[in-house]
Design an enzyme around this catalytic site. Structure first.
Site, PDB file in Angstrom:
ATOM      1  N   GLU A  47       0.803  -1.213   0.000  1.00  0.00           N
ATOM      2  CA  GLU A  47       0.000   0.000   0.000  1.00  0.00           C
ATOM      3  C   GLU A  47       0.844   1.276   0.000  1.00  0.00           C
ATOM      4  OE1 GLU A  47      -2.594  -3.286   0.918  1.00  0.00           O
ATOM      5  OE2 GLU A  47      -0.674  -2.665   1.810  1.00  0.00           O
TER       6      GLU A  47
ATOM      7  N   HIS B 128     -10.388  -6.068   8.385  1.00  0.00           N
ATOM      8  CA  HIS B 128     -11.258  -5.969   7.215  1.00  0.00           C
ATOM      9  C   HIS B 128     -12.540  -5.187   7.497  1.00  0.00           C
ATOM     10  CE1 HIS B 128      -8.586  -9.214   6.022  1.00  0.00           C
ATOM     11  NE2 HIS B 128      -9.066  -9.176   4.802  1.00  0.00           N
TER      12      HIS B 128
END
Length: 329
Positions: free
Chosen positions: A62, A131
Protein backbone atom coordinates in the site's frame (compact mmCIF):
# COMPACT_ATOMS: atom_id res chain seq x y z
CA UNK A 1 -27.31 3.17 -18.04
CA UNK A 2 -29.73 6.11 -18.07
CA UNK A 3 -32.87 5.46 -16.06
CA UNK A 4 -31.48 2.35 -14.37
CA UNK A 5 -31.58 1.60 -10.67
CA UNK A 6 -28.14 0.27 -9.91
CA UNK A 7 -26.45 -1.15 -6.85
CA UNK A 8 -23.92 1.08 -5.12
CA UNK A 9 -21.12 -1.10 -6.55
CA UNK A 10 -22.47 -0.74 -10.09
CA UNK A 11 -22.90 2.99 -9.58
CA UNK A 12 -19.22 3.30 -8.65
CA UNK A 13 -18.20 1.19 -11.63
CA UNK A 14 -20.26 3.33 -13.98
CA UNK A 15 -18.87 6.54 -12.45
CA UNK A 16 -15.29 5.33 -12.85
CA UNK A 17 -16.00 4.34 -16.44
CA UNK A 18 -17.48 7.76 -17.20
CA UNK A 19 -14.47 9.53 -15.67
CA UNK A 20 -12.06 7.38 -17.67
CA UNK A 21 -13.98 8.05 -20.86
CA UNK A 22 -13.84 11.80 -20.28
CA UNK A 23 -10.18 12.08 -19.30
CA UNK A 24 -7.37 9.83 -20.58
CA UNK A 25 -5.23 10.95 -17.64
CA UNK A 26 -7.44 9.03 -15.18
CA UNK A 27 -5.70 5.79 -14.19
CA UNK A 28 -6.78 3.14 -11.68
CA UNK A 29 -4.35 1.35 -9.39
CA UNK A 30 -4.64 -1.29 -6.72
CA UNK A 31 -4.41 -4.91 -5.69
CA UNK A 32 -6.46 -7.13 -8.04
CA UNK A 33 -8.33 -4.20 -9.60
CA UNK A 34 -7.52 -5.34 -13.13
CA UNK A 35 -8.18 -8.90 -14.24
CA UNK A 36 -10.23 -9.74 -11.14
CA UNK A 37 -12.08 -6.42 -11.10
CA UNK A 38 -11.41 -5.92 -7.39
CA UNK A 39 -12.51 -8.14 -4.53
CA UNK A 40 -15.88 -6.34 -4.54
CA UNK A 41 -15.96 -6.12 -8.36
CA UNK A 42 -16.02 -2.32 -8.36
CA UNK A 43 -13.56 -2.13 -11.27
CA UNK A 44 -14.93 -5.13 -13.14
CA UNK A 45 -14.46 -4.88 -16.91
CA UNK A 46 -12.46 -1.66 -16.82
CA UNK A 47 -9.07 -3.19 -17.57
CA UNK A 48 -10.56 -5.10 -20.48
CA UNK A 49 -12.02 -1.91 -21.95
CA UNK A 50 -9.26 0.60 -21.13
CA UNK A 51 -6.15 -1.57 -21.11
CA UNK A 52 -3.49 -2.55 -18.61
CA UNK A 53 -1.76 0.82 -18.95
CA UNK A 54 -4.78 2.55 -17.36
CA UNK A 55 -6.00 -0.11 -14.93
CA UNK A 56 -2.94 -1.41 -13.12
CA UNK A 57 -2.70 -4.48 -10.90
CA UNK A 58 -0.13 -3.56 -8.28
CA UNK A 59 2.03 -5.49 -5.80
CA UNK A 60 0.69 -5.98 -2.27
CA UNK A 61 2.33 -2.82 -0.97
CA UNK A 62 0.00 0.00 0.00
CA UNK A 63 2.81 2.44 0.71
CA UNK A 64 4.22 1.79 -2.76
CA UNK A 65 0.81 2.13 -4.38
CA UNK A 66 0.11 5.51 -2.81
CA UNK A 67 3.68 6.73 -3.29
CA UNK A 68 3.55 5.85 -6.99
CA UNK A 69 0.21 7.63 -7.30
CA UNK A 70 1.74 10.78 -5.82
CA UNK A 71 4.36 10.76 -8.55
CA UNK A 72 1.72 10.22 -11.22
CA UNK A 73 -0.40 13.07 -9.84
CA UNK A 74 2.58 15.42 -9.91
CA UNK A 75 3.14 14.45 -13.56
CA UNK A 76 -0.38 15.47 -14.58
CA UNK A 77 -2.29 12.22 -14.17
CA UNK A 78 -5.35 11.71 -12.00
CA UNK A 79 -4.73 8.40 -10.25
CA UNK A 80 -7.52 6.58 -8.45
CA UNK A 81 -6.08 4.22 -5.84
CA UNK A 82 -8.04 1.36 -4.32
CA UNK A 83 -7.14 0.23 -0.83
CA UNK A 84 -8.54 -3.29 -0.86
CA UNK A 85 -9.85 -3.18 2.72
CA UNK A 86 -10.02 -0.32 5.21
CA UNK A 87 -7.56 -1.91 7.65
CA UNK A 88 -4.95 -2.25 4.90
CA UNK A 89 -4.50 1.52 4.61
CA UNK A 90 -2.18 1.80 7.62
CA UNK A 91 1.04 0.82 5.77
CA UNK A 92 0.29 3.80 3.50
CA UNK A 93 -0.65 6.14 6.34
CA UNK A 94 2.70 7.93 6.36
CA UNK A 95 2.53 8.52 2.62
CA UNK A 96 -0.99 9.92 2.93
CA UNK A 97 -0.53 12.25 5.90
CA UNK A 98 3.10 13.25 5.25
CA UNK A 99 3.14 13.51 1.44
CA UNK A 100 -0.35 13.48 -0.12
CA UNK A 101 -1.88 15.88 2.41
CA UNK A 102 1.04 18.30 2.62
CA UNK A 103 2.46 18.57 -0.90
CA UNK A 104 0.26 21.51 -1.90
CA UNK A 105 1.11 23.55 1.21
CA UNK A 106 4.76 22.52 1.16
CA UNK A 107 5.12 23.85 -2.39
CA UNK A 108 3.32 27.10 -1.50
CA UNK A 109 0.49 26.15 -3.83
CA UNK A 110 2.66 25.42 -6.87
CA UNK A 111 2.07 21.65 -6.83
CA UNK A 112 -1.27 19.88 -6.86
CA UNK A 113 -2.01 16.25 -6.00
CA UNK A 114 -5.26 15.41 -7.81
CA UNK A 115 -5.72 11.84 -6.62
CA UNK A 116 -8.50 9.75 -5.10
CA UNK A 117 -7.91 7.05 -2.51
CA UNK A 118 -10.89 4.69 -2.45
CA UNK A 119 -11.40 2.81 0.82
CA UNK A 120 -14.12 0.18 1.35
CA UNK A 121 -15.13 0.88 4.94
CA UNK A 122 -17.09 -0.48 7.86
CA UNK A 123 -18.35 -3.83 9.03
CA UNK A 124 -21.37 -6.01 8.63
CA UNK A 125 -19.80 -8.52 6.24
CA UNK A 126 -18.50 -11.08 8.73
CA UNK A 127 -14.85 -10.53 7.84
CA UNK A 128 -11.74 -11.26 9.85
CA UNK A 129 -9.46 -8.77 11.62
CA UNK A 130 -8.32 -5.68 9.64
CA UNK A 131 -11.26 -5.97 7.21
CA UNK A 132 -13.94 -3.93 9.02
CA UNK A 133 -12.40 -0.64 10.16
CA UNK A 134 -14.05 2.78 10.30
CA UNK A 135 -10.96 4.97 10.21
CA UNK A 136 -12.39 8.17 8.74
CA UNK A 137 -11.47 10.30 11.78
CA UNK A 138 -7.74 9.84 11.13
CA UNK A 139 -8.09 11.42 7.71
CA UNK A 140 -10.69 14.05 8.58
CA UNK A 141 -8.25 15.24 11.26
CA UNK A 142 -5.49 15.67 8.66
CA UNK A 143 -5.40 19.11 7.04
CA UNK A 144 -4.94 18.98 3.29
CA UNK A 145 -7.23 16.00 2.66
CA UNK A 146 -10.82 16.02 1.50
CA UNK A 147 -12.84 13.16 3.00
CA UNK A 148 -16.20 12.02 1.62
CA UNK A 149 -18.48 9.02 1.97
CA UNK A 150 -21.25 7.85 -0.35
CA UNK A 151 -24.31 5.97 0.90
CA UNK A 152 -26.26 5.09 -2.25
CA UNK A 153 -25.80 4.30 -5.93
CA UNK A 154 -26.70 7.72 -7.31
CA UNK A 155 -24.30 9.53 -5.00
CA UNK A 156 -21.63 6.90 -5.68
CA UNK A 157 -21.93 7.53 -9.43
CA UNK A 158 -21.70 11.32 -9.22
CA UNK A 159 -19.41 11.71 -6.21
CA UNK A 160 -16.63 9.51 -7.59
CA UNK A 161 -16.58 11.62 -10.75
CA UNK A 162 -16.56 14.85 -8.76
CA UNK A 163 -13.75 13.53 -6.57
CA UNK A 164 -11.65 12.61 -9.59
CA UNK A 165 -12.16 16.04 -11.13
CA UNK A 166 -11.04 18.00 -8.05
CA UNK A 167 -7.43 19.14 -7.76
CA UNK A 168 -7.28 18.22 -4.08
CA UNK A 169 -6.53 14.72 -2.78
CA UNK A 170 -9.75 12.97 -1.77
CA UNK A 171 -10.22 10.05 0.61
CA UNK A 172 -13.33 8.30 -0.71
CA UNK A 173 -15.07 5.97 1.75
CA UNK A 174 -17.41 3.29 0.39
CA UNK A 175 -19.69 1.34 2.78
CA UNK A 176 -18.89 -2.22 1.81
CA UNK A 177 -21.99 -3.82 3.31
CA UNK A 178 -24.12 -1.55 1.09
CA UNK A 179 -22.22 -2.37 -2.13
CA UNK A 180 -24.78 -4.76 -3.55
CA UNK A 181 -27.99 -3.13 -2.39
CA UNK A 182 -29.95 -1.74 -5.31
CA UNK A 183 -30.54 1.99 -5.22
CA UNK A 184 -34.00 3.51 -5.04
CA UNK A 185 -33.09 6.45 -7.29
CA UNK A 186 -32.63 6.17 -11.04
CA UNK A 187 -29.33 7.43 -12.43
CA UNK A 188 -29.43 9.69 -15.45
CA UNK A 189 -26.07 9.35 -17.18
CA UNK A 190 -26.75 12.39 -19.30
CA UNK A 191 -27.77 14.55 -16.36
CA UNK A 192 -25.74 16.36 -13.74
CA UNK A 193 -25.20 15.97 -10.00
CA UNK A 194 -27.77 17.79 -7.89
CA UNK A 195 -25.25 18.60 -5.14
CA UNK A 196 -21.63 19.60 -4.87
CA UNK A 197 -19.14 17.07 -3.56
CA UNK A 198 -19.01 18.71 -0.13
CA UNK A 199 -22.74 19.26 0.37
CA UNK A 200 -24.87 17.35 2.86
CA UNK A 201 -28.32 16.09 1.91
CA UNK A 202 -31.54 16.08 3.93
CA UNK A 203 -32.79 12.64 2.92
CA UNK A 204 -35.86 12.73 5.14
CA UNK A 205 -37.52 15.82 6.58
CA UNK A 206 -38.85 15.87 10.13
CA UNK A 207 -39.58 18.16 13.04
CA UNK A 208 -38.85 16.33 16.33
CA UNK A 209 -35.12 15.47 16.15
CA UNK A 210 -32.26 15.32 13.65
CA UNK A 211 -30.29 12.17 12.89
CA UNK A 212 -26.86 13.07 11.47
CA UNK A 213 -25.20 10.15 9.69
CA UNK A 214 -23.14 9.04 6.71
CA UNK A 215 -22.08 5.97 4.75
CA UNK A 216 -23.54 2.68 6.00
CA UNK A 217 -25.56 4.32 8.77
CA UNK A 218 -27.81 6.32 6.45
CA UNK A 219 -29.98 3.30 5.72
CA UNK A 220 -30.07 2.38 9.42
CA UNK A 221 -31.18 5.90 10.34
CA UNK A 222 -33.87 5.93 7.67
CA UNK A 223 -35.18 2.64 9.07
CA UNK A 224 -35.13 4.14 12.56
CA UNK A 225 -37.05 7.19 11.34
CA UNK A 226 -39.68 4.96 9.77
CA UNK A 227 -40.02 2.97 12.99
CA UNK A 228 -40.27 6.19 15.00
CA UNK A 229 -43.03 7.43 12.71
CA UNK A 230 -45.21 4.53 13.84
CA UNK A 231 -44.83 5.89 17.39
CA UNK A 232 -45.83 9.39 16.32
CA UNK A 233 -42.29 10.80 16.19
CA UNK A 234 -41.07 12.71 13.17
CA UNK A 235 -37.30 12.42 12.64
CA UNK A 236 -35.19 14.33 10.14
CA UNK A 237 -32.29 12.41 8.59
CA UNK A 238 -29.25 14.21 7.19
CA UNK A 239 -26.65 12.35 5.12
CA UNK A 240 -23.42 14.30 5.68
CA UNK A 241 -21.74 12.94 2.51
CA UNK A 242 -18.68 15.14 3.13
CA UNK A 243 -16.76 14.55 6.37
CA UNK A 244 -14.07 17.13 5.71
CA UNK A 245 -15.11 19.78 5.05
CA UNK A 246 -18.42 19.51 6.90
CA UNK A 247 -21.47 21.19 5.43
CA UNK A 248 -22.21 23.06 8.65
CA UNK A 249 -25.03 25.26 7.27
CA UNK A 250 -27.14 22.22 6.35
CA UNK A 251 -26.35 20.53 9.67
CA UNK A 252 -27.11 23.57 11.83
CA UNK A 253 -30.23 24.55 9.88
CA UNK A 254 -31.68 21.13 10.58
CA UNK A 255 -30.76 21.12 14.27
CA UNK A 256 -32.09 24.64 14.79
CA UNK A 257 -35.39 23.47 13.30
CA UNK A 258 -35.75 20.32 15.42
CA UNK A 259 -33.87 21.38 18.57
CA UNK A 260 -32.33 17.93 18.98
CA UNK A 261 -29.42 16.07 17.37
CA UNK A 262 -28.31 12.44 17.44
CA UNK A 263 -25.09 11.62 15.56
CA UNK A 264 -24.73 8.06 14.27
CA UNK A 265 -21.63 6.38 12.85
CA UNK A 266 -20.06 2.93 12.89
CA UNK A 267 -16.72 4.13 14.24
CA UNK A 268 -16.00 4.13 17.96
CA UNK A 269 -17.59 7.17 19.61
CA UNK A 270 -14.45 8.10 21.60
CA UNK A 271 -12.67 10.82 19.58
CA UNK A 272 -14.73 9.84 16.54
CA UNK A 273 -16.04 12.28 13.95
CA UNK A 274 -19.24 12.58 15.96
CA UNK A 275 -17.33 14.35 18.73
CA UNK A 276 -16.30 17.14 16.35
CA UNK A 277 -19.81 17.41 14.93
CA UNK A 278 -21.31 17.53 18.43
CA UNK A 279 -18.93 20.32 19.43
CA UNK A 280 -19.75 22.38 16.34
CA UNK A 281 -23.49 21.87 16.78
CA UNK A 282 -23.24 22.95 20.43
CA UNK A 283 -21.29 26.06 19.42
CA UNK A 284 -23.63 27.06 16.59
CA UNK A 285 -27.00 25.93 17.96
CA UNK A 286 -26.67 26.40 21.71
CA UNK A 287 -29.77 28.57 22.13
CA UNK A 288 -31.85 26.28 19.89
CA UNK A 289 -31.04 22.99 21.60
CA UNK A 290 -33.74 21.34 23.71
CA UNK A 291 -31.47 18.44 24.76
CA UNK A 292 -27.78 17.47 24.81
CA UNK A 293 -26.30 16.34 21.50
CA UNK A 294 -26.04 12.54 21.65
CA UNK A 295 -23.81 10.07 19.82
CA UNK A 296 -24.40 6.48 18.75
CA UNK A 297 -21.45 4.46 17.49
CA UNK A 298 -19.17 1.52 18.02
CA UNK A 299 -17.74 0.73 21.42
CA UNK A 300 -14.18 1.74 22.32
CA UNK A 301 -12.69 -1.69 21.61
CA UNK A 302 -10.86 -3.26 18.67
CA UNK A 303 -13.30 -4.47 16.04
CA UNK A 304 -14.69 -7.77 17.35
CA UNK A 305 -14.94 -11.19 15.66
CA UNK A 306 -17.81 -11.52 13.22
CA UNK A 307 -20.08 -13.37 15.65
CA UNK A 308 -20.14 -10.24 17.83
CA UNK A 309 -20.63 -7.71 15.02
CA UNK A 310 -24.32 -7.21 15.76
CA UNK A 311 -23.48 -6.27 19.34
CA UNK A 312 -20.80 -3.79 18.24
CA UNK A 313 -22.44 -1.99 15.33
CA UNK A 314 -25.16 0.62 15.86
CA UNK A 315 -28.60 -0.87 15.31
CA UNK A 316 -32.03 0.57 14.74
CA UNK A 317 -32.85 -0.06 18.42
CA UNK A 318 -29.74 1.76 19.65
CA UNK A 319 -30.60 4.75 17.47
CA UNK A 320 -34.17 4.80 18.75
CA UNK A 321 -32.92 4.54 22.34
CA UNK A 322 -30.84 7.69 21.80
CA UNK A 323 -33.87 9.43 20.30
CA UNK A 324 -35.90 8.45 23.38
CA UNK A 325 -33.24 9.90 25.67
CA UNK A 326 -33.14 13.11 23.65
CA UNK A 327 -36.89 13.54 23.64
CA UNK A 328 -37.05 12.82 27.38
CA UNK A 329 -35.40 16.19 28.10
Amino acid sequence: MSGQRLSLAKGLNAGLRKAMDKDPKVVLMGEDVGKLGGVFRITEGLQKDFGEHRVLDTPLAESGIVGTAVGLALRGYRPVVEIQFDGFVYPAFDQIVSQVAKMHARSLGHLKVPMVIRIPCGGGIGAVEHHSESNEAYFAHTAGLRVVSCSNAADAYWMIQQAIETDDPVIFFEPKRRYHERGETEIDEGGAPDLGLYDARVVREGRDATLLCYGPMVKTCLQAAEAAREEGRDLEVVDLRSLSPLDLPTITDSVKKTGRAVIVHEAQTFAGLGAEIAARVQEECFYHLEAPVLRVGGYNIPYPPSRFEEEFLPTLDRVLDAVDRSLAH
